[in-house]
Design a protein around this motif. Structure first.
Motif, short mmCIF file in Angstrom:
data_model
loop_
_atom_site.label_atom_id
_atom_site.label_comp_id
_atom_site.label_asym_id
_atom_site.label_seq_id
_atom_site.Cartn_x
_atom_site.Cartn_y
_atom_site.Cartn_z
N ASP A 285 9.71 29.12 -49.33
CA ASP A 285 9.63 29.67 -47.97
C ASP A 285 8.95 31.04 -47.96
N THR B 64 5.74 31.72 -45.71
CA THR B 64 5.68 32.84 -44.78
C THR B 64 4.45 33.70 -45.06
N THR C 262 5.51 39.26 -47.42
CA THR C 262 6.78 39.09 -46.73
C THR C 262 7.54 40.41 -46.61
N TRP D 195 7.49 42.34 -43.31
CA TRP D 195 8.28 41.88 -42.18
C TRP D 195 9.53 42.73 -41.98
N PHE E 17 10.98 31.18 -42.20
CA PHE E 17 10.63 32.60 -42.17
C PHE E 17 11.50 33.40 -43.13
#
Length: 106
Positions: free
Chosen positions: A29, A33, A41, A44, A65
């Protein structure tokens, strides 16, 4: 994780002996993402801490996400061609391993 004709495909996967079973999904994942958004990532976390609506909505409404380090996009000529995701340690260590993976592929 590589992007081919708009599809995200798992191209390679390795799991260390003793790594948590959940790390399998989390690492994939993270790659998903990073490849999907074309950014690490770890970025984020910054976005979500500075934007309450995004913090409330993104984790629950964007499938797969992951908003913490360990996922990096793979870029060729300024274009996203895939992503690397690492999980099993602290997110900062995962990020360091992902960076080594990007360097190895360069």
């Amino acid at each position: 994780m590589f992007v081919e004709h708009g599809q995200r495909l798992l191209c390679a996967f390795v799991r260390m002996d003793g790594a948590p079973v959940q790390a399998i999904q989390i690492s994939q994942d993270k790659a998903y993402t990073a490849a999907g958004f074309g950014m690490p990532t770890a970025q984020w976390h910054e976005f979500t801490t500075q934007d309450a609506p995004l913090a409330a909505g993104a984790p629950t409404s964007i499938a797969r996400f992951v908003p913490y380090g360990g996922g990096l996009p793979l870029m060729v000529d300024g274009r996203v061609v895939g992503g690397i995701g690492v999980s099993g340690g602290h997110w900062s260590a995962d990020n360091t391993v992902a960076e080594a993976g990007v360097t190895a592929l360069a």
